[in-house]
Design an enzyme around this catalytic site. Structure first.
Site, PDB file in Angstrom:
ATOM      1  N   ASP A   8      26.617  27.760  23.372  1.00 31.09           N
ATOM      2  CA  ASP A   8      25.832  28.958  23.067  1.00 31.09           C
ATOM      3  C   ASP A   8      26.103  29.308  21.599  1.00 31.09           C
ATOM      4  O   ASP A   8      26.669  28.508  20.844  1.00 31.09           O
ATOM      5  CB  ASP A   8      26.146  30.102  24.042  1.00 31.09           C
ATOM      6  CG  ASP A   8      27.559  30.661  23.892  1.00 31.09           C
ATOM      7  OD1 ASP A   8      28.330  30.162  23.025  1.00 31.09           O
ATOM      8  OD2 ASP A   8      27.911  31.599  24.636  1.00 31.09           O
ATOM      9  N   CYS A  65      31.558  27.707  24.679  1.00 31.78           N
ATOM     10  CA  CYS A  65      31.078  29.085  24.555  1.00 31.78           C
ATOM     11  C   CYS A  65      32.215  29.853  23.864  1.00 31.78           C
ATOM     12  O   CYS A  65      33.064  29.242  23.214  1.00 31.78           O
ATOM     13  CB  CYS A  65      30.680  29.671  25.911  1.00 31.78           C
ATOM     14  SG  CYS A  65      31.980  29.682  27.156  1.00 31.78           S
ATOM     15  N   GLY A  66      32.249  31.163  23.987  1.00 33.93           N
ATOM     16  CA  GLY A  66      33.303  31.911  23.304  1.00 33.93           C
ATOM     17  C   GLY A  66      34.684  31.562  23.823  1.00 33.93           C
ATOM     18  O   GLY A  66      35.621  31.352  23.056  1.00 33.93           O
ATOM     19  N   THR A  67      34.785  31.490  25.151  1.00 36.65           N
ATOM     20  CA  THR A  67      36.088  31.238  25.782  1.00 36.65           C
ATOM     21  C   THR A  67      36.176  29.889  26.488  1.00 36.65           C
ATOM     22  O   THR A  67      37.269  29.466  26.865  1.00 36.65           O
ATOM     23  CB  THR A  67      36.347  32.298  26.873  1.00 36.65           C
ATOM     24  OG1 THR A  67      35.261  32.222  27.816  1.00 36.65           O
ATOM     25  CG2 THR A  67      36.410  33.706  26.285  1.00 36.65           C
ATOM     26  N   GLY A  70      32.774  30.757  30.782  1.00 37.77           N
ATOM     27  CA  GLY A  70      31.409  30.824  31.324  1.00 37.77           C
ATOM     28  C   GLY A  70      30.821  29.433  31.510  1.00 37.77           C
ATOM     29  O   GLY A  70      30.216  29.133  32.548  1.00 37.77           O
ATOM     30  N   HIS A  98      44.296  13.300  36.254  1.00 34.74           N
ATOM     31  CA  HIS A  98      44.436  13.767  37.642  1.00 34.74           C
ATOM     32  C   HIS A  98      43.115  14.163  38.290  1.00 34.74           C
ATOM     33  O   HIS A  98      42.963  14.018  39.512  1.00 34.74           O
ATOM     34  CB  HIS A  98      45.372  14.979  37.702  1.00 34.74           C
ATOM     35  CG  HIS A  98      46.811  14.643  37.460  1.00 34.74           C
ATOM     36  ND1 HIS A  98      47.855  15.453  37.851  1.00 34.74           N
ATOM     37  CD2 HIS A  98      47.389  13.566  36.849  1.00 34.74           C
ATOM     38  CE1 HIS A  98      49.008  14.911  37.499  1.00 34.74           C
ATOM     39  NE2 HIS A  98      48.752  13.756  36.875  1.00 34.74           N
ATOM     40  N   HIS A 133      45.613  10.501  43.186  1.00 36.01           N
ATOM     41  CA  HIS A 133      44.611  11.476  42.745  1.00 36.01           C
ATOM     42  C   HIS A 133      43.210  11.152  43.272  1.00 36.01           C
ATOM     43  O   HIS A 133      42.374  12.045  43.387  1.00 36.01           O
ATOM     44  CB  HIS A 133      44.579  11.549  41.216  1.00 36.01           C
ATOM     45  CG  HIS A 133      45.927  11.812  40.629  1.00 36.01           C
ATOM     46  ND1 HIS A 133      46.583  13.012  40.794  1.00 36.01           N
ATOM     47  CD2 HIS A 133      46.760  11.017  39.920  1.00 36.01           C
ATOM     48  CE1 HIS A 133      47.764  12.950  40.200  1.00 36.01           C
ATOM     49  NE2 HIS A 133      47.898  11.744  39.658  1.00 36.01           N
ATOM     50  N   ARG A 136      42.134  12.936  46.394  1.00 37.02           N
ATOM     51  CA  ARG A 136      41.882  14.372  46.147  1.00 37.02           C
ATOM     52  C   ARG A 136      40.513  14.569  45.507  1.00 37.02           C
ATOM     53  O   ARG A 136      39.786  15.497  45.861  1.00 37.02           O
ATOM     54  CB  ARG A 136      42.997  14.945  45.267  1.00 37.02           C
ATOM     55  CG  ARG A 136      44.336  14.875  45.991  1.00 37.02           C
ATOM     56  CD  ARG A 136      45.526  15.093  45.094  1.00 37.02           C
ATOM     57  NE  ARG A 136      46.756  14.850  45.844  1.00 37.02           N
ATOM     58  CZ  ARG A 136      47.942  14.631  45.286  1.00 37.02           C
ATOM     59  NH1 ARG A 136      48.076  14.625  43.970  1.00 37.02           N
ATOM     60  NH2 ARG A 136      48.998  14.420  46.033  1.00 37.02           N
TER      61      ARG A 136
HETATM   62  C1  RB5 Z   1      29.120  35.380  24.420  1.00 39.14           C
HETATM   63  O1  RB5 Z   1      29.366  36.566  23.746  1.00 39.14           O
HETATM   64  C2  RB5 Z   1      30.285  35.068  25.371  1.00 39.14           C
HETATM   65  O2  RB5 Z   1      30.295  35.960  26.430  1.00 39.14           O
HETATM   66  C3  RB5 Z   1      30.180  33.636  25.846  1.00 39.14           C
HETATM   67  O3  RB5 Z   1      30.176  32.792  24.759  1.00 39.14           O
HETATM   68  C4  RB5 Z   1      31.303  33.103  26.729  1.00 39.14           C
HETATM   69  O4  RB5 Z   1      32.558  33.318  26.161  1.00 39.14           O
HETATM   70  C5  RB5 Z   1      31.262  33.432  28.154  1.00 39.14           C
HETATM   71  O5  RB5 Z   1      32.074  32.939  28.938  1.00 39.14           O
END
Ligand code: RB5
Length: 145
Positions: A8, A65-67, A70, A98, A133, A136
């Site tokens: 994204d 994505c940011g983290t 998502g 694994h 593994h 599983r």
């Molecule tokens: C976008 O702002 C952020 O929510 C998205 O990139 C992501 O980190 C979601 O998991």
């Protein structure tokens, strides 16, 4: 190996960096977008890449994505996708050894470019260990609808 990249807006810059570096290393790369940096919805790009694996356009994928959270939630909804949200090189290695993960998800707002590249390279180059593994992972496959 043919691989896919998707992100994204929050993963857009890191995706561009990884695309350049992975091509230099000889990987054939399909970019599933986003193609511009304006705000978009990560599920759209996770779906495109997941479908690319399902229809065998690519063997493995990188979603950002940011983290990374998502993207992993969405990608894991698709049959045949084992997406691992990785924060360390050890995560990337173990997700392959694994879990036979076929998608790595990364946090574009959390990781430096060089660390992310190293994680992706380790992910792409590490084989699944099979052995104990395998049964599983087979059980994971049996849970898929
Ligand atoms: C976008 O702002 C952020 O929510 C998205 O990139 C992501 O980190 C979601 O998991």
């Amino acid at each position: 190996m043919k691989i896919g990249l998707g992100s994204d807006h929050a993963g857009f810059d890191l995706k561009g960096f990884l695309k350049t570096e992975l091509k230099k290393d000889g990987y054939e790369v399909i970019d599933y977008g986003t193609k511009i940096k304006k705000s978009v919805d990560y599920p759209d790009f996770a779906e495109k890449l997941a479908r690319g694996i399902q229809n065998k356009e690519i063997e493995m994928g990188v979603l950002i994505c940011g983290t990374g959270i998502g993207m992993s939630i969405v990608a894991n909804k698709f049959k045949g996708i084992r997406a691992a949200r990785c924060c360390t090189i050890q995560d990337a290695c173990l997700a392959r050894q694994h879990n036979d993960a076929n998608v790595i998800t990364l946090g574009g707002r959390l990781l430096g470019q060089e660390l992310a590249l190293e994680m992706v390279k380790v992910f792409l180059e590490t084989p699944f260990l099979k052995g104990r593994h395998l049964k599983r992972v087979k059980k994971i496959k049996k849970t898929e609808i």
